[in-house]
Structure formats: C-alpha cells, structure tokens
Design a protein around this motif. Sequence first.
Motif, PDB file in Angstrom:
ATOM      1  N   UNK A 201      -0.861  42.207  -4.051  1.00  0.00           N
ATOM      2  CA  UNK A 201      -2.125  42.773  -3.346  1.00  0.00           C
ATOM      3  C   UNK A 201      -3.143  43.062  -4.438  1.00  0.00           C
ATOM      4  N   UNK A 202      -2.707  43.503  -5.409  1.00  0.00           N
ATOM      5  CA  UNK A 202      -3.770  44.096  -6.448  1.00  0.00           C
ATOM      6  C   UNK A 202      -4.097  42.960  -7.340  1.00  0.00           C
ATOM      7  N   UNK A 203      -3.246  41.897  -7.670  1.00  0.00           N
ATOM      8  CA  UNK A 203      -3.522  40.684  -8.220  1.00  0.00           C
ATOM      9  C   UNK A 203      -4.743  40.050  -7.357  1.00  0.00           C
ATOM     10  N   UNK A 204      -4.408  40.072  -6.093  1.00  0.00           N
ATOM     11  CA  UNK A 204      -5.440  39.481  -5.401  1.00  0.00           C
ATOM     12  C   UNK A 204      -6.933  40.171  -5.256  1.00  0.00           C
ATOM     13  N   UNK A 233      -0.942  33.901  -2.032  1.00  0.00           N
ATOM     14  CA  UNK A 233      -0.643  35.233  -1.555  1.00  0.00           C
ATOM     15  C   UNK A 233      -0.261  34.699   0.095  1.00  0.00           C
ATOM     16  N   UNK A 234      -0.446  33.389   0.392  1.00  0.00           N
ATOM     17  CA  UNK A 234       0.114  32.976   1.718  1.00  0.00           C
ATOM     18  C   UNK A 234       1.579  33.326   2.083  1.00  0.00           C
ATOM     19  N   UNK A 235       2.392  33.519   1.169  1.00  0.00           N
ATOM     20  CA  UNK A 235       3.908  33.699   1.660  1.00  0.00           C
ATOM     21  C   UNK A 235       4.055  35.317   1.970  1.00  0.00           C
ATOM     22  N   UNK A 236       3.041  36.240   1.627  1.00  0.00           N
ATOM     23  CA  UNK A 236       3.181  37.490   1.518  1.00  0.00           C
ATOM     24  C   UNK A 236       2.071  38.131   2.459  1.00  0.00           C
ATOM     25  N   UNK A 237       1.566  37.447   3.502  1.00  0.00           N
ATOM     26  CA  UNK A 237       0.682  38.004   4.481  1.00  0.00           C
ATOM     27  C   UNK A 237       1.402  39.092   5.624  1.00  0.00           C
ATOM     28  N   UNK A 238       2.475  39.246   5.439  1.00  0.00           N
ATOM     29  CA  UNK A 238       3.057  40.129   6.730  1.00  0.00           C
ATOM     30  C   UNK A 238       2.790  41.679   5.712  1.00  0.00           C
ATOM     31  N   UNK A 239       2.543  41.526   4.542  1.00  0.00           N
ATOM     32  CA  UNK A 239       2.074  42.768   3.826  1.00  0.00           C
ATOM     33  C   UNK A 239       0.507  43.091   4.418  1.00  0.00           C
ATOM     34  N   UNK A 240       0.139  44.146   5.184  1.00  0.00           N
ATOM     35  CA  UNK A 240      -1.095  44.129   5.501  1.00  0.00           C
ATOM     36  C   UNK A 240      -2.196  44.430   4.378  1.00  0.00           C
ATOM     37  N   UNK A 241      -1.654  44.897   3.113  1.00  0.00           N
ATOM     38  CA  UNK A 241      -2.548  45.037   2.047  1.00  0.00           C
ATOM     39  C   UNK A 241      -2.989  43.565   1.350  1.00  0.00           C
TER      40      UNK A 241
END
Length: 411
Positions: A201-204, A233-241
């Motif tokens: 999230x912070x890298x994004x 980031x697409x594999x991590x979209x379940x994380x709201x951040x």
Amino acid sequence: MNDIPPNEVGRRLREIRAWRGQSLSAVAGLAGISFGYLGRLERGEQALSNRATLEALARALRVAPEEFYPAAGQAGSHADSNESAHAGVIAIERALDVYELGEDPDGPVRDWHAIAADQKHLADLLQRADYAEQARVVPLLLAELHTVYARSPEHRQDALLGLITCYASAMWVTKRLAGRGLPLLAAKAAQECAAALESPAWMGFTTWLRGDATGGLSRPEQYRRAVRCIDELSPHLEDVEVLQTSGMLHLSAALASAVQGDRPTADTHLNEAAALASRMDTETGTFGRMWFGAPNVGIWRACIGMEFGDGAKVAEQAREVKVHSIPSKARQAEFYMEVGRALLTDPTKRDQGVQVLLRAEHLAPQRVHADVFAREAVADVLRASRRDAGGRELRGLAWRLGIAPELAPNN
C-alpha cells in the motif's frame, strides 16, 4: 482607463523565449500551437487553461513547467506567509541533501510523544495547504525522525511512516513554491522509506506521490509507472488500503492520459477508479490522507474535464460530487477551483464563478494563490471585462493572486 498588464505566464513566456533566443514561430512550432495563439498568450490576451499547453511550451523552451508558476511571496495580502514559506524551502532543500535513511544525524531528539504530536500537527497543516507552516515544521521533524529510525528499533516503523508524511509534505511545498527538482528528491526519499516498510500500500502511495511530483516533466512516464504499479497491486486488492492506493493510481493514469489528449484511455481509468470506489464500505477512505472514494473520483473528473476544455459542463456535472465528505480543506479548495474556472468560461455565470473561487480561497488561501490556472482564469476575466465583471470582489481576488498589483481592491 489603462488595460490590465500581461499576466505572469505571458511575461514569463516572453522572458524565457528571449533568453533562449527563439522566435515566436519557432517556439509555436515546437509546442504544436499556432503562432497567433502563442502571441496572444505572451500579450496576456488569452488565458492558459490546461496542462497540455503549459507542458508543451515548457518542453519547447527547455524549462520545467514550474517556471511559469507564481513566485512565492508574490501574491498580494498573503505575501508575508508565502515569503516565510519560501524561506522554509531552503531549509527543506538542505534536509533533502543532508539526511539519509539509516544514518544517525547525531543531533538531539525529543521524547516520542512530542514528536508524534508534531506529526499530528503536520497532518493538519497538510489538509489546510499551509505551506508556510509546513516549511517550518518539516525540516525539524525530518532530523528527529531520521534520528529515531537510526537509534530506536522499537519506533522504527512509526518513524518510517512519519518520514513518508514529511517527505510528502516536502514534495507538495516545493512543488507549489520552488520546483528546481526538489519535488522529485522528496518523492524519491518517500519511496525509499516505503521500500523499507515492505508495504504494498505504501509503495503504491509513494508511486502516486512521485507521479504528482514529476508528471509535468513526462506524462508518458507518469502513466507507465502508474499502470505498472496497478498491476503489481492487483493481487492485493482485498486489502482496503491497497484498494484505495490502486484507485488513486488509476486517477493518476487518467490525468496523464488526458494531458496527452487521449480521452478514451482517461475515461477507462476514471471508470476503473469509480469501480474500486464502489467496493469500499465508506464513502471516503483515509489511507495516506489521499481521501480516495466516489467524491474524489468526481473531483478528478472535473479536473480532467477542464483539461479537455469541457468548460461549464464541468460545473454542471460537479453538482453531484459530495465534496464535503472529504475532510481536507485543501482538497475541497481544489474542487472549487476547478468548478470556479469552469463557470468563468461562461460569460453569463462569471459572477457565480468568482464566488466559487472565493470559496476555494477561504478554505485554502495559499493553495489558491499558488495555482497558475486560477490566476490565468481571473486575469482573463479582468481583461475581457476591463475590470467591470465581478466588481470589487473580483478585483480583490485578483490583487491577492498578485495580478495587476497596482490595482488596489478599493480602486
């Protein structure tokens, strides 16, 4: 009655072109605009209204786009605060040069609670776009947070998060008031801190921040970085951040596309951002104080609509934006600047446009006074109306923006 003198952008265009020793026709050709249009811009007879033209002229003249922005300390009644901010930029520049992640600055450091209180204060300053106070606070905080990171393992993660906020503040302050490569230095330092956190999230967030810092130098590169990070980031979209960060990167990609004149691609990314916003449980997210959500997507639609010359249509569409769900006064002010500029394009709605710009100024005066497009829009209305449209309020706003300073508000 004398005409209003050429605006700041026209004056800077003429100065830089003369310094480069280039003719009107040569610069117009390099920028992809007509000879007559460039002449009208230089004489202040036509407003510069979009990033695409500004950045094309910057490339033609081999300068950064910020060369055409208002100088710190220039704007009327707020000159003192802006001059203070400009002085603070020197301290920020020194901090960007001196401090390295992992190196102990070997200076005094306060109790963590005192440092945390100043970070909270900085977060409030960011939301008000108080550049003068940010420029005072940031260098001191950077020194202490680097010290904490080097000396106190128990606070290392908190220090990294604080450093990202400080570097984000340094980026926005220097972008609005200085330029000269400082926004890029600040954004890259924030990216280094995000890498140490090992947080997607912070890298994004810091990729989005870098796009905001340097997009004007290369829109294709801004687009490439945003899309690459979206894919990561697409594999991590379940994380709201992560979802919020991905949404902001879609908005960054949309703006990069718009400045390049690619409306279908801009619309695609706007729609992708809207789809991500619809997956959130809240109307406005809080991660990174980016305030991602449906209202922020609406603000970006307004900004991109102005880039495509949609004019008054932008103001009509903006009626549906729930801007007050965003806690940031600076973000609200940016929305009202876009709506105000849109209304000023319609002669029948110019008084309304002035009122909306005044509302933006009330929310975040330093942000409005540092905006080249707000200044251009107000100068254009003054020139077209020979000081009549908008009356005293328009003249007062123009004076505070640094336009025709010899015209006091009570003239």
